[in-house]
Design an enzyme around this catalytic site. Sequence first.
Site, mmCIF file in Angstrom:
data_model
loop_
_atom_site.group_PDB
_atom_site.id
_atom_site.type_symbol
_atom_site.label_atom_id
_atom_site.label_comp_id
_atom_site.label_asym_id
_atom_site.label_seq_id
_atom_site.Cartn_x
_atom_site.Cartn_y
_atom_site.Cartn_z
ATOM 1 N N CYS A 79 19.066 34.766 -9.699
ATOM 2 C CA CYS A 79 19.595 33.467 -9.306
ATOM 3 C C CYS A 79 20.773 33.664 -8.346
ATOM 4 O O CYS A 79 20.597 34.191 -7.260
ATOM 5 C CB CYS A 79 19.951 32.636 -10.536
ATOM 6 S SG CYS A 79 20.169 30.873 -10.143
ATOM 7 N N HIS A 185 14.772 32.441 -12.873
ATOM 8 C CA HIS A 185 15.336 33.122 -14.041
ATOM 9 C C HIS A 185 14.219 33.772 -14.870
ATOM 10 O O HIS A 185 13.562 33.085 -15.645
ATOM 11 C CB HIS A 185 16.084 32.118 -14.927
ATOM 12 C CG HIS A 185 17.367 31.647 -14.361
ATOM 13 N ND1 HIS A 185 18.562 32.298 -14.594
ATOM 14 C CD2 HIS A 185 17.652 30.589 -13.564
ATOM 15 C CE1 HIS A 185 19.532 31.652 -13.969
ATOM 16 N NE2 HIS A 185 19.011 30.618 -13.333
ATOM 17 N N GLU A 187 14.598 35.530 -17.469
ATOM 18 C CA GLU A 187 14.978 35.427 -18.879
ATOM 19 C C GLU A 187 14.715 34.034 -19.457
ATOM 20 O O GLU A 187 14.808 33.849 -20.671
ATOM 21 C CB GLU A 187 16.449 35.814 -19.048
ATOM 22 C CG GLU A 187 17.468 34.768 -18.645
ATOM 23 C CD GLU A 187 17.736 34.666 -17.160
ATOM 24 O OE1 GLU A 187 18.691 33.964 -16.779
ATOM 25 O OE2 GLU A 187 16.991 35.286 -16.363
#
Length: 206
Positions: A79, A185, A187
């Site tokens: 990001c 992202h 994650e």
Amino acid sequence: MVSIVEYGVGNLFSLKSSFAAIGEEVRITGDKDELLSSERIILPGVGAFGDAADSLRANGLDRVLLKAADKGIPIMGICLGMQLLFDFSEEYGHHKGLGLIPGGVKPISDVIPPELKIPHIGWNALSFGEKKHPIFKNIREGDFVYFVHSYYGADCSESTIALTEYGAPITAAVARGNVCGCQFHPEKSGEVGLNILRAFCAWDGR
């Protein structure tokens, strides 16, 4: 050992949890020696580019990351962390980046239709072009990942390894040598994101 750069800007808990989920040992650190002895480095980031770049410089971590890149350590920016890899950003002024990826960071409002919302938030599909980068070896064309951003990597076609569509083609991921970055992202992208992190942990930077 994967090191997540601690410089006061980033959602570190979810990243650490994601690496734990794939069985990878990880540490959160801003220590120069620990970063330079890492097998891989993650540069996270949320917030404004200028503040994040200033924080890196204030802690001397900009020089550490440049040295790590020069040593051949695989680095992934996520990001805002991806955006910091570029030469500059136009977010609230003009700010110098790390210069590891040629190009700049510009507002997505410059390229998307005016009726689309900013920031771009949500799940979007990835497209890879003719050759898939090794960090995407475990996922498929069209798999969805999660984005939250108002700025994007521009003038970086030679380094772009994935695009997404949000009213216009938007840079989703970049790579140059042993340095790569994801605008989305991993994650927060479920199993697809975990598979990207797995591939990054197996990538030798070439």
